[in-house]
Design a protein around this motif. Structure first.
Motif, PDB file in Angstrom:
ATOM      1  N   GLN A   1       0.829  -1.202   0.000  1.00  0.00           N
ATOM      2  CA  GLN A   1       0.000   0.000   0.000  1.00  0.00           C
ATOM      3  C   GLN A   1       0.865   1.254   0.000  1.00  0.00           C
ATOM      4  N   TYR A   2       0.518   2.176  -0.904  1.00  0.00           N
ATOM      5  CA  TYR A   2       1.158   3.486  -0.982  1.00  0.00           C
ATOM      6  C   TYR A   2       0.090   4.556  -0.746  1.00  0.00           C
ATOM      7  N   GLU A   3       0.508   5.674  -0.198  1.00  0.00           N
ATOM      8  CA  GLU A   3      -0.460   6.724   0.107  1.00  0.00           C
ATOM      9  C   GLU A   3       0.196   8.098  -0.055  1.00  0.00           C
ATOM     10  N   THR A   4      -0.609   9.073  -0.473  1.00  0.00           N
ATOM     11  CA  THR A   4      -0.087  10.429  -0.649  1.00  0.00           C
ATOM     12  C   THR A   4      -1.185  11.453  -0.436  1.00  0.00           C
ATOM     13  N   ILE A   5      -0.776  12.654  -0.081  1.00  0.00           N
ATOM     14  CA  ILE A   5      -1.660  13.817  -0.020  1.00  0.00           C
ATOM     15  C   ILE A   5      -1.232  14.738  -1.163  1.00  0.00           C
ATOM     16  N   PRO A   6      -1.956  14.729  -2.273  1.00  0.00           N
ATOM     17  CA  PRO A   6      -1.539  15.524  -3.437  1.00  0.00           C
ATOM     18  C   PRO A   6      -1.571  17.022  -3.133  1.00  0.00           C
ATOM     19  N   PRO A   7      -0.708  17.789  -3.778  1.00  0.00           N
ATOM     20  CA  PRO A   7      -0.736  19.244  -3.604  1.00  0.00           C
ATOM     21  C   PRO A   7      -2.017  19.831  -4.186  1.00  0.00           C
ATOM     22  N   PRO A   8      -2.390  21.036  -3.766  1.00  0.00           N
ATOM     23  CA  PRO A   8      -3.642  21.647  -4.239  1.00  0.00           C
ATOM     24  C   PRO A   8      -3.731  21.805  -5.749  1.00  0.00           C
ATOM     25  N   SER A   9      -2.603  21.804  -6.428  1.00  0.00           N
ATOM     26  CA  SER A   9      -2.612  21.979  -7.888  1.00  0.00           C
ATOM     27  C   SER A   9      -3.138  20.747  -8.618  1.00  0.00           C
ATOM     28  N   VAL A  10      -3.219  19.609  -7.938  1.00  0.00           N
ATOM     29  CA  VAL A  10      -3.696  18.371  -8.568  1.00  0.00           C
ATOM     30  C   VAL A  10      -5.212  18.398  -8.631  1.00  0.00           C
ATOM     31  N   LEU A  11      -5.739  18.277  -9.841  1.00  0.00           N
ATOM     32  CA  LEU A  11      -7.187  18.302 -10.043  1.00  0.00           C
ATOM     33  C   LEU A  11      -7.602  17.140 -10.933  1.00  0.00           C
TER      34      LEU A  11
END
Length: 280
Positions: free
Chosen positions: A197-207
């Protein structure tokens, strides 16, 4: 001096009885040089063998500690743009969240399921992503290339340079995803599948579309490194639409090279002779 009495320092041979035997004399210096040369050669060959062994062990340790994402050697970071994989039959689930009338803190969720397929070539940077597998539920098919895309749908075709191979994967937050655990499991009906399992919190620029995924999880087969499931959650309280989560399940994903024809099996709307819409 008599010729018969003249003797050299070493006789090349002596005569015994009626047979002639050649007895050679070798000086101590010659013997010593021969032994020394053989010893030096043995030391050199042994040194080469030890050096090769040390290099192999060192190289193995280095590869075991790598954190560079790769199609075949993922580490602490996973990027799906580096993976070649395909699945002809999967699922897409998207959940919408709605408030209940006359209540400020109670919500209900509406889950929608639709078929999906995924074909990806990381070498030539191509993706074919279909949402809706049957003619009744088909919504879009994304034909994504390195510099542009076709969005094929029942109502028409759009050619756009806003969606490319790299941006399409980034829009789902699937680049530079951090390792969370190596002994996770996911459920496929009644079967438990071991995954990484991998996990991330994308930056606000990711849409993704017009919505920002605030949390992304990816579940990867530990042997093939194919992505079997990924889920985007949209938890921004300021979000204007009702989208709560999108989950793609491809339990049949394999690391095979798709046939190149699959990336060009457009409907009639996207054929070269058709008048598709350009979007820059």
């Amino acid at each position: 001096m008599d010729h018969q009495t003249t003797r050299k320092a070493h006789l090349p041979s002596v005569i015994e009885d009626d047979n002639v035997s050649l007895v050679h004399y070798t000086s101590f210096k010659t013997i010593f040089c021969s032994i020394l040369i053989r010893t030096l050669m043995a030391v050199i060959f042994m040194g080469c063998g030890v050096g090769a062994l040390v290099y192999a062990i060192s190289n193995s340790d280095t590869q075991g500690k790598t954190t560079t994402p790769h199609a075949h050697i993922p580490g602490n970071i996973y990027s799906m743009d580096l993976v070649t994989q395909m699945s002809a039959c999967g699922k897409m689930y998207y959940t919408n969240r709605y408030p209940i009338a006359s209540s400020n803190d109670t919500q209900f969720f509406n889950l929608t399921e639709v078929g999906s397929s995924w074909y990806q070539d990381s070498v030539y940077k191509k993706i074919r992503h279909r949402i809706g597998l049957s003619s009744q539920d088909w919504r879009q098919t994304y034909y994504v290339y390195e510099d542009f895309s076709f969005i094929d749908s029942p109502t028409g075709c759009i050619r756009t340079s806003n969606i490319t191979y790299s941006t399409y994967i980034k829009s789902m937050g699937l680049v530079n995803v951090s390792l969370l655990q190596t002994d996770a499991t996911i459920a496929n009906k009644n079967k438990q599948i071991k995954v990484t399992q991998y996990e991330t919190i994308p930056p606000p620029s990711v849409l993704y579309g017009n919505s920002h995924p605030t949390l992304v999880d990816v579940y990867v087969d530990p042997n093939s490194h194919s992505a079997l499931l990924w889920e985007m959650r949209f938890l921004d309280v300021n979000q204007k639409n009702s989208l709560y989560s999108i989950r793609f399940e491809f339990f049949g994903m394999v690391p095979d090279q798709p046939d190149d024809a699959i990336f060009q099996d457009y409907s009639k709307h996207c054929k070269p002779q058709s008048n598709y819409i350009y979007e820059n």
